[in-house]
Design a protein around this motif. Structure first.
Motif, PDB file in Angstrom:
ATOM      1  N   VAL A 153       0.836  -1.194   0.000  1.00 30.52           N
ATOM      2  CA  VAL A 153       0.000   0.000   0.000  1.00 30.52           C
ATOM      3  C   VAL A 153       0.874   1.248   0.000  1.00 30.52           C
ATOM      4  CG1 VAL A 153      -0.162   0.121   2.527  1.00 30.52           C
ATOM      5  CG2 VAL A 153      -1.995   1.084   1.118  1.00 30.52           C
ATOM      6  N   PHE A 154       0.394   2.279  -0.640  1.00 27.56           N
ATOM      7  CA  PHE A 154       0.967   3.619  -0.527  1.00 27.56           C
ATOM      8  C   PHE A 154      -0.046   4.479   0.200  1.00 27.56           C
ATOM      9  CE2 PHE A 154       1.586   7.977  -2.182  1.00 27.56           C
ATOM     10  CZ  PHE A 154       2.880   8.186  -1.732  1.00 27.56           C
ATOM     11  N   GLY A 155       0.384   5.072   1.325  1.00 25.45           N
ATOM     12  CA  GLY A 155      -0.520   5.873   2.140  1.00 25.45           C
ATOM     13  C   GLY A 155      -0.888   5.216   3.453  1.00 25.45           C
ATOM     14  N   ALA A 156      -0.036   4.320   3.955  1.00 28.48           N
ATOM     15  CA  ALA A 156      -0.301   3.672   5.242  1.00 28.48           C
ATOM     16  C   ALA A 156      -0.200   4.704   6.369  1.00 28.48           C
ATOM     17  CB  ALA A 156       0.691   2.531   5.470  1.00 28.48           C
ATOM     18  N   ALA A 157      -0.668   4.327   7.556  1.00 28.02           N
ATOM     19  CA  ALA A 157      -0.661   5.233   8.707  1.00 28.02           C
ATOM     20  C   ALA A 157       0.745   5.742   8.983  1.00 28.02           C
ATOM     21  CB  ALA A 157      -1.220   4.519   9.933  1.00 28.02           C
ATOM     22  N   GLY A 158       0.874   7.039   9.201  1.00 26.88           N
ATOM     23  CA  GLY A 158       2.159   7.638   9.531  1.00 26.88           C
ATOM     24  C   GLY A 158       3.070   7.856   8.344  1.00 26.88           C
ATOM     25  N   GLU A 159       2.605   7.527   7.138  1.00 28.22           N
ATOM     26  CA  GLU A 159       3.413   7.687   5.936  1.00 28.22           C
ATOM     27  C   GLU A 159       2.712   8.643   4.976  1.00 28.22           C
ATOM     28  OE1 GLU A 159       4.130   3.803   4.368  1.00 28.22           O
ATOM     29  OE2 GLU A 159       5.086   3.077   6.203  1.00 28.22           O
ATOM     30  N   PRO A 160       3.472   9.314   4.105  1.00 29.98           N
ATOM     31  CA  PRO A 160       2.839  10.256   3.181  1.00 29.98           C
ATOM     32  C   PRO A 160       1.900   9.557   2.208  1.00 29.98           C
ATOM     33  CG  PRO A 160       5.164   9.933   2.625  1.00 29.98           C
ATOM     34  CD  PRO A 160       4.938   9.256   3.936  1.00 29.98           C
ATOM     35  N   ARG A 218       6.803   1.989  -6.672  1.00 33.28           N
ATOM     36  CA  ARG A 218       7.927   1.084  -6.492  1.00 33.28           C
ATOM     37  C   ARG A 218       7.868   0.478  -5.093  1.00 33.28           C
ATOM     38  NH1 ARG A 218       8.027   1.643 -11.196  1.00 33.28           N
ATOM     39  NH2 ARG A 218       9.729   2.353 -12.547  1.00 33.28           N
ATOM     40  N   GLU A 219       8.490  -0.680  -4.934  1.00 31.68           N
ATOM     41  CA  GLU A 219       8.570  -1.335  -3.623  1.00 31.68           C
ATOM     42  C   GLU A 219       9.462  -0.501  -2.718  1.00 31.68           C
ATOM     43  OE1 GLU A 219       7.003  -4.821  -1.804  1.00 31.68           O
ATOM     44  OE2 GLU A 219       7.123  -4.603  -3.973  1.00 31.68           O
ATOM     45  N   ALA A 220       8.979  -0.191  -1.512  1.00 34.19           N
ATOM     46  CA  ALA A 220       9.773   0.552  -0.545  1.00 34.19           C
ATOM     47  C   ALA A 220      10.225  -0.350   0.602  1.00 34.19           C
ATOM     48  CB  ALA A 220       8.979   1.731   0.009  1.00 34.19           C
ATOM     49  N   ALA A 221       9.357  -1.233   1.038  1.00 32.78           N
ATOM     50  CA  ALA A 221       9.611  -2.174   2.129  1.00 32.78           C
ATOM     51  C   ALA A 221       8.488  -3.201   2.046  1.00 32.78           C
ATOM     52  CB  ALA A 221       9.610  -1.447   3.479  1.00 32.78           C
ATOM     53  N   PRO A 222       8.605  -4.309   2.769  1.00 30.71           N
ATOM     54  CA  PRO A 222       7.509  -5.290   2.725  1.00 30.71           C
ATOM     55  C   PRO A 222       6.164  -4.639   3.045  1.00 30.71           C
ATOM     56  CG  PRO A 222       9.409  -6.241   3.812  1.00 30.71           C
ATOM     57  CD  PRO A 222       9.739  -4.787   3.588  1.00 30.71           C
ATOM     58  N   GLY A 223       5.232  -4.759   2.128  1.00 33.29           N
ATOM     59  CA  GLY A 223       3.898  -4.206   2.330  1.00 33.29           C
ATOM     60  C   GLY A 223       3.774  -2.724   2.093  1.00 33.29           C
TER      61      GLY A 223
END
Length: 359
Positions: A153-160, A218-223
Motif C-alpha cells: 500500500v501507498f498511504g499507510a498510517a504515519g506515511e505520506p 515502487r517497492e519501498a519495504a515489505p507491504g
C-alpha cells in the motif's frame, strides 16, 4: 449510441445490505471474471460468470490484504481498479466529503450539514493487491502468492499519501481542502500500462481541462510502496485533457490509448461520454491533450438523479477493434436496472471502428 445488451450482476445478501450493488464505482475484467468495488465499503468484490451474467460474488476486505491507515470497517471509497501482471490495483478517492442535504431535512438542519466536512483516512490509499488462482482456478486476492508476489500500500498510517505529495503543487494544492462535489480534489479513475499508473481526477476541472496524474509506484519495504520521481524529480506527472468541462470518471487502457469516461465534476447528472486519448501511454512528458488527440467514442445515457456511469471495462474477446465491447456500470442505478433486490444491470456497448491510418 445504442446499448448492445444488458448484463445482470447478482450480489450476495451482505453486499445488498451494505448497498454495494447500488453504489458501484469501479469495474475491471479479469479473464471471464469481473472485479468491482462500491464507494461506501472497504472491499473489492469478485463476480464470476453464471447463467444470467455475473454472480457468485465474493468479497475481499482491503484490511485483510494491506495495512490501512484507518479502522478496517471505515470505507475506502474505492473509485478505480486496474489489472496488470500479477496485481490488481485499487485507489481511494483521496477526497473530503461535505454532508449531504436530504429532502426531509429542515432548513436549519440543511444549513448545519452544509457546514460539515468529513475526513476519512482510508480514502487516501493506493493498494497493489496480489492475485493468484485459487483451488477452483478462479483469481483470488491474497497477501502473498506462492511465487513471491506481495500486496502493498501507498498511504499507510504515519506515511505520506498522494495528497501530501501534492500539497505544494501549483495546480492542485488549492483544491485539496475542498470537498469532492464542490470541484475539489477527487480521484475517480485508474488505469495501468506496464509499470505506470494513470490516475484520473473528477475534480478539479481547471478552465475546462480535466487532470490525469501519472505515477511510478515502487517497492519501498515489505507491504509498502513509494512513488519514484517521474517529472523534474517530482513523484508524479500531470496531464491536462480538454473534455469540454467534464471531469474523469474512469480510465481504461486499450493498447497505447486510454479510454476516458467523462462526466460532470459537480453534483450534476450529465452529459456523460467516453473519449479516446490517443497514444496516451506513449508520452514521456506532460501533455495538454486536445483537438485530434481526443475523440469522442460514445455518448452514454444518464438519468435524473440516477444512472450515473462510474466504471468502464473492456470485455474479453477477439483483438480486432471492430469487436471491442465496453462494459459500463452505474452508481445510483434507476429502477429499471434493478429487477430484483440482489440484481443490478450493467450495459454493454460496442466501441466504434477506428479508421486504419494510411501507411
Amino acid at each position: 449510441m445504442e446499448i448492445e445488451r444488458r448484463v445482470a450482476m447478482r450480489f450476495h445478501p451482505d453486499a445488498v445490505a451494505a448497498s454495494t450493488h447500488v453504489n458501484l464505482s469501479a469495474v475491471r475484467s479479469d479473464g471471464q471474471c469481473l472485479w468491482v468495488a462500491g464507494d461506501e465499503t472497504a472491499t473489492v468484490e469478485r463476480l464470476t460468470p453464471d447463467e444470467e451474467g455475473f454472480g457468485n460474488q465474493r468479497a475481499f476486505p482491503l484490511a485483510d490484504l494491506v495495512d490501512l491507515p484507518g479502522p478496517p470497517e471505515q470505507e475506502a471509497d474505492i473509485e478505480g481498479l486496474a489489472r496488470s501482471g500479477g496485481f490488481l490495483w485499487a485507489i481511494g478517492s483521496h477526497s473530503l466529503v461535505r454532508k449531504r442535504v436530504k429532502p426531509e431535512h429542515s432548513d436549519a438542519k440543511a444549513i448545519r450539514r452544509l457546514s460539515r466536512i468529513r475526513f476519512e483516512e482510508n480514502r487516501y490509499v493506493i493498494a497493489r493487491l496480489a492475485v493468484q488462482d485459487g483451488p477452483d482456478g478462479l483469481p483470488e486476492l491474497t497477501k502473498s502468492t506462492d511465487d513471491g508476489l506481495t500486496s502493498a500500500v501507498f498511504g499507510a498510517a504515519g506515511e505520506p499519501n498522494l495528497a501530501d505529495l501534492l500539497a505544494e503543487d501549483e495546480h492542485l494544492a488549492p483544491f485539496l481542502a475542498i470537498p469532492a462535489k464542490d470541484n475539489g480534489f477527487d480521484v475517480e479513475g485508474l488505469a495501468v500500462h506496464g509499470d505506470t499508473l494513470y490516475v484520473g481526477l473528477r475534480g478539479p476541472v481547471l478552465r475546462g481541462f480535466a487532470v490525469v496524474l501519472e505515477l511510478l509506484p515502487r517497492e519501498a519495504a515489505p507491504g509498502r510502496l513509494r512513488l519514484a520521481p517521474i517529472d523534474d524529480e517530482r513523484p508524479y506527472r500531470k496531464h491536462f485533457l480538454d473534455l469540454g468541462g467534464l471531469g474523469v470518471r474512469d480510465l481504461c487502457p486499450q493498447g497505447p490509448d486510454l479510454l476516458v469516461l467523462a462526466g460532470p465534476s459537480m453534483d450534476l447528472d450529465g452529459p456523460v461520454r467516453v473519449y479516446r486519448w490517443h497514444d496516451a501511454a506513449a508520452r514521456d512528458t506532460s501533455a495538454v491533450a486536445r483537438g485530434d488527440q481526443l475523440t469522442v467514442e460514445i455518448e452514454l445515457p444518464y438519468g435524473e438523479g440516477d444512472d450515473h456511469a462510474e466504471g468502464i471495462a473492456l470485455l474479453p474477446g477477439p483483438e480486432s477493434e471492430d469487436s471491442a465491447q465496453l462494459l459500463v456500470v452505474y452508481d445510483s442505478p434507476a429502477v429499471h436496472r434493478r429487477p430484483q433486490e440482489d440484481i443490478v444491470f450493467a450495459d454493454v456497448v460496442r466501441l466504434p471502428v477506428r479508421p486504419v491510418s494510411p501507411v
